[in-house]
Design a protein around this motif. Sequence first.
Motif, PDB file in Angstrom:
ATOM      1  N   GLY A  53      48.973  27.626  42.463  1.00  0.00           N
ATOM      2  CA  GLY A  53      48.585  28.905  41.889  1.00  0.00           C
ATOM      3  C   GLY A  53      49.118  30.077  42.680  1.00  0.00           C
ATOM      4  N   ASP A  54      49.771  31.018  41.986  1.00  0.00           N
ATOM      5  CA  ASP A  54      50.356  32.198  42.624  1.00  0.00           C
ATOM      6  C   ASP A  54      49.690  33.488  42.172  1.00  0.00           C
ATOM      7  OD1 ASP A  54      52.815  30.888  44.019  1.00  0.00           O
ATOM      8  OD2 ASP A  54      52.779  30.076  41.988  1.00  0.00           O
ATOM      9  N   THR A  55      49.006  33.438  41.042  1.00  0.00           N
ATOM     10  CA  THR A  55      48.203  34.569  40.577  1.00  0.00           C
ATOM     11  C   THR A  55      47.086  34.009  39.717  1.00  0.00           C
ATOM     12  OG1 THR A  55      48.184  36.661  39.327  1.00  0.00           O
ATOM     13  CG2 THR A  55      49.710  34.973  38.570  1.00  0.00           C
ATOM     14  N   ILE A  56      45.924  34.679  39.736  1.00  0.00           N
ATOM     15  CA  ILE A  56      44.800  34.186  38.943  1.00  0.00           C
ATOM     16  C   ILE A  56      44.143  35.336  38.193  1.00  0.00           C
ATOM     17  CG2 ILE A  56      44.375  32.410  40.704  1.00  0.00           C
ATOM     18  CD1 ILE A  56      41.671  33.853  41.259  1.00  0.00           C
ATOM     19  N   ARG A  57      43.541  34.958  37.073  1.00  0.00           N
ATOM     20  CA  ARG A  57      42.645  35.860  36.371  1.00  0.00           C
ATOM     21  C   ARG A  57      41.363  35.106  36.069  1.00  0.00           C
ATOM     22  NH1 ARG A  57      42.159  38.103  30.207  1.00  0.00           N
ATOM     23  NH2 ARG A  57      40.352  39.426  30.640  1.00  0.00           N
ATOM     24  N   VAL A  58      40.249  35.660  36.485  1.00  0.00           N
ATOM     25  CA  VAL A  58      38.943  35.119  36.133  1.00  0.00           C
ATOM     26  C   VAL A  58      38.512  35.819  34.851  1.00  0.00           C
ATOM     27  CG1 VAL A  58      36.527  34.956  36.810  1.00  0.00           C
ATOM     28  CG2 VAL A  58      38.316  34.555  38.502  1.00  0.00           C
ATOM     29  N   SER A  59      38.468  35.092  33.739  1.00  0.00           N
ATOM     30  CA  SER A  59      38.210  35.689  32.428  1.00  0.00           C
ATOM     31  C   SER A  59      36.715  35.677  32.128  1.00  0.00           C
ATOM     32  CB  SER A  59      38.961  34.911  31.339  1.00  0.00           C
ATOM     33  OG  SER A  59      40.346  34.960  31.561  1.00  0.00           O
ATOM     34  N   LEU A  60      36.076  36.833  32.268  1.00  0.00           N
ATOM     35  CA  LEU A  60      34.646  36.946  32.012  1.00  0.00           C
ATOM     36  C   LEU A  60      34.394  37.831  30.804  1.00  0.00           C
ATOM     37  CD1 LEU A  60      33.427  37.595  35.684  1.00  0.00           C
ATOM     38  CD2 LEU A  60      33.500  35.409  34.464  1.00  0.00           C
ATOM     39  N   SER A  61      33.351  37.527  30.069  1.00  0.00           N
ATOM     40  CA  SER A  61      32.979  38.361  28.920  1.00  0.00           C
ATOM     41  C   SER A  61      32.176  39.558  29.425  1.00  0.00           C
ATOM     42  CB  SER A  61      32.173  37.540  27.911  1.00  0.00           C
ATOM     43  OG  SER A  61      32.918  36.448  27.432  1.00  0.00           O
ATOM     44  N   GLU A  62      32.809  40.329  30.288  1.00  0.00           N
ATOM     45  CA  GLU A  62      32.208  41.496  30.920  1.00  0.00           C
ATOM     46  C   GLU A  62      33.296  42.560  31.041  1.00  0.00           C
ATOM     47  OE1 GLU A  62      30.507  40.261  34.676  1.00  0.00           O
ATOM     48  OE2 GLU A  62      29.716  38.411  33.803  1.00  0.00           O
ATOM     49  N   ASP A  63      32.937  43.744  31.507  1.00  0.00           N
ATOM     50  CA  ASP A  63      33.960  44.762  31.727  1.00  0.00           C
ATOM     51  C   ASP A  63      35.007  44.215  32.690  1.00  0.00           C
ATOM     52  OD1 ASP A  63      32.627  46.473  30.064  1.00  0.00           O
ATOM     53  OD2 ASP A  63      31.577  47.530  31.679  1.00  0.00           O
ATOM     54  N   PRO A  64      36.308  44.431  32.411  1.00  0.00           N
ATOM     55  CA  PRO A  64      37.354  43.737  33.158  1.00  0.00           C
ATOM     56  C   PRO A  64      37.366  44.028  34.656  1.00  0.00           C
ATOM     57  CG  PRO A  64      38.281  45.421  31.710  1.00  0.00           C
ATOM     58  CD  PRO A  64      36.858  45.241  31.315  1.00  0.00           C
ATOM     59  N   GLU A  65      36.923  45.231  35.061  1.00  0.00           N
ATOM     60  CA  GLU A  65      36.948  45.509  36.499  1.00  0.00           C
ATOM     61  C   GLU A  65      36.001  44.611  37.282  1.00  0.00           C
ATOM     62  OE1 GLU A  65      34.929  49.203  34.560  1.00  0.00           O
ATOM     63  OE2 GLU A  65      36.434  47.693  34.045  1.00  0.00           O
ATOM     64  N   TYR A  66      35.010  44.009  36.582  1.00  0.00           N
ATOM     65  CA  TYR A  66      34.083  43.099  37.265  1.00  0.00           C
ATOM     66  C   TYR A  66      34.712  41.732  37.530  1.00  0.00           C
ATOM     67  CZ  TYR A  66      30.520  46.571  36.085  1.00  0.00           C
ATOM     68  OH  TYR A  66      29.794  47.734  35.974  1.00  0.00           O
ATOM     69  N   GLU A  67      35.845  41.466  36.893  1.00  0.00           N
ATOM     70  CA  GLU A  67      36.528  40.202  37.149  1.00  0.00           C
ATOM     71  C   GLU A  67      37.189  40.174  38.526  1.00  0.00           C
ATOM     72  OE1 GLU A  67      37.848  39.295  32.499  1.00  0.00           O
ATOM     73  OE2 GLU A  67      39.368  39.801  34.001  1.00  0.00           O
ATOM     74  N   ILE A  68      37.611  41.334  39.000  1.00  0.00           N
ATOM     75  CA  ILE A  68      38.441  41.388  40.206  1.00  0.00           C
ATOM     76  C   ILE A  68      37.693  40.905  41.454  1.00  0.00           C
ATOM     77  CG2 ILE A  68      39.873  42.837  41.674  1.00  0.00           C
ATOM     78  CD1 ILE A  68      40.947  42.335  38.810  1.00  0.00           C
ATOM     79  N   PRO A  69      36.483  41.393  41.743  1.00  0.00           N
ATOM     80  CA  PRO A  69      35.789  40.902  42.937  1.00  0.00           C
ATOM     81  C   PRO A  69      35.539  39.395  42.897  1.00  0.00           C
ATOM     82  CG  PRO A  69      34.740  42.890  42.108  1.00  0.00           C
ATOM     83  CD  PRO A  69      35.716  42.452  41.062  1.00  0.00           C
ATOM     84  N   VAL A  70      35.267  38.857  41.721  1.00  0.00           N
ATOM     85  CA  VAL A  70      35.041  37.413  41.601  1.00  0.00           C
ATOM     86  C   VAL A  70      36.318  36.659  41.954  1.00  0.00           C
ATOM     87  CG1 VAL A  70      34.377  35.542  40.045  1.00  0.00           C
ATOM     88  CG2 VAL A  70      33.291  37.797  39.827  1.00  0.00           C
ATOM     89  N   ALA A  71      37.438  37.109  41.405  1.00  0.00           N
ATOM     90  CA  ALA A  71      38.714  36.450  41.689  1.00  0.00           C
ATOM     91  C   ALA A  71      39.069  36.544  43.170  1.00  0.00           C
ATOM     92  CB  ALA A  71      39.820  37.084  40.840  1.00  0.00           C
ATOM     93  N   ARG A 114      48.139  36.616  43.904  1.00  0.00           N
ATOM     94  CA  ARG A 114      47.873  37.911  43.280  1.00  0.00           C
ATOM     95  C   ARG A 114      46.667  37.823  42.331  1.00  0.00           C
ATOM     96  NH1 ARG A 114      51.025  41.113  46.543  1.00  0.00           N
ATOM     97  NH2 ARG A 114      53.257  40.650  46.349  1.00  0.00           N
ATOM     98  N   ILE A 115      45.972  38.958  42.197  1.00  0.00           N
ATOM     99  CA  ILE A 115      44.791  39.060  41.338  1.00  0.00           C
ATOM    100  C   ILE A 115      45.116  39.972  40.162  1.00  0.00           C
ATOM    101  CG2 ILE A 115      42.352  39.662  41.246  1.00  0.00           C
ATOM    102  CD1 ILE A 115      43.000  37.412  43.219  1.00  0.00           C
ATOM    103  N   GLN A 116      44.636  39.594  38.976  1.00  0.00           N
ATOM    104  CA  GLN A 116      44.891  40.442  37.818  1.00  0.00           C
ATOM    105  C   GLN A 116      43.743  40.397  36.829  1.00  0.00           C
ATOM    106  OE1 GLN A 116      47.785  38.696  34.762  1.00  0.00           O
ATOM    107  NE2 GLN A 116      48.505  37.720  36.675  1.00  0.00           N
ATOM    108  N   SER A 117      43.756  41.359  35.897  1.00  0.00           N
ATOM    109  CA  SER A 117      42.790  41.394  34.801  1.00  0.00           C
ATOM    110  C   SER A 117      43.476  42.008  33.590  1.00  0.00           C
ATOM    111  CB  SER A 117      41.550  42.195  35.190  1.00  0.00           C
ATOM    112  OG  SER A 117      40.582  42.140  34.156  1.00  0.00           O
ATOM    113  N   MET A 118      42.694  42.198  32.530  1.00  0.00           N
ATOM    114  CA  MET A 118      43.252  42.691  31.265  1.00  0.00           C
ATOM    115  C   MET A 118      42.317  43.726  30.658  1.00  0.00           C
ATOM    116  SD  MET A 118      44.376  40.422  27.958  1.00  0.00           S
ATOM    117  CE  MET A 118      45.194  41.153  26.537  1.00  0.00           C
ATOM    118  N   THR A 119      42.881  44.802  30.143  1.00  0.00           N
ATOM    119  CA  THR A 119      42.066  45.829  29.506  1.00  0.00           C
ATOM    120  C   THR A 119      41.455  45.311  28.208  1.00  0.00           C
ATOM    121  OG1 THR A 119      43.934  46.725  28.256  1.00  0.00           O
ATOM    122  CG2 THR A 119      43.528  47.670  30.441  1.00  0.00           C
ATOM    123  N   ASN A 120      40.339  45.922  27.806  1.00  0.00           N
ATOM    124  CA  ASN A 120      39.763  45.592  26.496  1.00  0.00           C
ATOM    125  C   ASN A 120      39.684  46.823  25.596  1.00  0.00           C
ATOM    126  OD1 ASN A 120      37.610  47.029  27.548  1.00  0.00           O
ATOM    127  ND2 ASN A 120      36.262  45.261  27.781  1.00  0.00           N
TER     128      ASN A 120
END
Length: 615
Positions: free
Chosen positions: A262-280, A28-34
């Motif tokens: 690994g069953d879920t990942i978050r790529v933590s970038l110092s960018e808007d969170p929606e940009y993390e999803i395609p990378v992950a 699974r892919i996830q991110s976090m709001t800022n």
Amino acid sequence: MDFFNYKRRRSSVARIGDTPLGGDNPVRIQSMTNTNTNDTAGSAAQVIRIVQAGADYVRLTAQGVREAENLRNIKDVVRAQGYATPLIADIHFNPRAAEAAARIVEKVRINPGNFVDRVKTFETFDYTDEEYAQEIEKIKAKLIPLLNICKEHKTAIRIGVNHGSLSDRIMSRYGDTPEGMVESCMEFLHICVAEGFNDIVISMKTSNTVVMAKAVRLLIQQMDAEGYHFPLHLGVTEAGDGEDGRIKSAVGIGSLLADGIGDTIRVSLSEDPEYEIPVAKKLVDYIIRRVGHPEIKAVANSNYSPFSTDRRETYIAGNIGGDSLPVVISNRSGGNFELNPHFLPDYIYVGSTFPLQAPRAIPSIIDYAGWKGEKNTYPLFEVSNLSAIGEADATVKFLRLSYPHLTDEVISVLKSDKSVVVILTTSHMNGVGEQRAFVHTLMNSGCDTPVVFNRQYNEDLPEDLQIKAAADLGTLFLDGFGNGIMVENQGSIAPKEVDAYMFGILQASRVRTSKTEYISCPSCGRTLFDLQATVAVVKKATSHLKHLKIGVMGCIVNGPGEMADADYGYVGAERGKISLYKKKNLIEKNIPSEEAVERLVQLIKDNGDWVEPDQ
């Protein structure tokens, strides 16, 4: 584990709304709001953008009961818009907020380092066994009520251990170590299991990829020993932005995904969170292509440990091997000799002849048939002309091999000629497994030849090459293998950019430093300043300080802890105020933000770590 053949670790299943985690479910892919969690409209809008980008879960900070209770309003807006994606509350320091959130969202993340233990002071205390046991009872008193609420509302829990926020109690017995991270997790896990609560996810996060990989592997070993198989959330904290954030995340997360962990990942970038999803998604999709690959037959070396940080011992040939830093070899056989002065390769491969326009100051590697013994040039052999390798009068001889070439005859040549360096290539679907097999076979044969890892790609997008090369080669460097790196790309990316990526992979793998390292968080609702703009300003002032690691952290939660891995830290203290750290020590507090970068520079100067930038 099988070092050579890809297979997903089989975990138990955690129920998280209508999107279960673990077992046979996809990664699974996830991110976090800022956003500010009290901002219902802004938070809901960002949740929806993250979901539209492809996230399976979205996390929001809930630093207080007020924020936790407003999660209901956010959830109502999101659900009214037709989105059923599970929401996760991120809790630090506040069990009451966790209890409130558990009645509303599908999962609650708690941090063992600060859920019950007091705020970290970095002081060392001696705990008697009785005092230590009393602290565990305090944890039970706070955790069990939360578990009961989670049972009632079918809410999952993530036990989220951060290297930067281990409690003083854990630090007093285990220090700032992967073993301490594991113990911090297991304390909470034992309580959950004893209470019959099993909708659990676990994470072991740090900005240090070596510590992260070791901590996760140690945790799995400990869980296996106790019969636990809970799903794992992977992430590298404070990875940064841009190229650095992508490479560092791919090294840390990719090295574990490569082993089916690994069953879920978050790529933590110092960018808007929606940009993390395609990378992950790119990272996960790239790794899982290995499913069903042709079997790689090899025997793991009995002395190798996936928990060790030791490097494989080799002899030294020229400046390669031994205790030398891993080298960077750039393929310039296409005739492009444009160089980045900040990332000059140690060697360039020029092909079959030595071109007149090739730079003379950088050692050149030339195919043996065209090698004339010119000064600062070295021959490259293939299996087809291996018999001539003893005839070449060169201090370093390169030999390009792949695992299928590794016969007893080839091993005999390698063991007898201490001037040979292997350039190890692969075309296998699971190139990581095949290159691992090569090195393990060398170790089993008592062969200490240095190895340069070579991979070929065909990418036009920098992000795609960064992710793939970092995941492939970073895994091997975190294994403790590798005396050099050679990334070749047939796409439209300039060779000088590929050189920069190679240096970035070595730095993210913590085997060679070539630029200032920035440990910056991805920002969340706790962030007290514009993180992206601040990182840019700090970089502009300090990017020439290649010998330093500088942390830029949005708030106090993980800031001081992650500063323990940085030389200097810039941390949000309150709105418009910044605190400065030297390593884990607070130096200046509540500096006006408009003065903070200048004061950071002065702090670096006062401690003798400043050098003037080149003009």
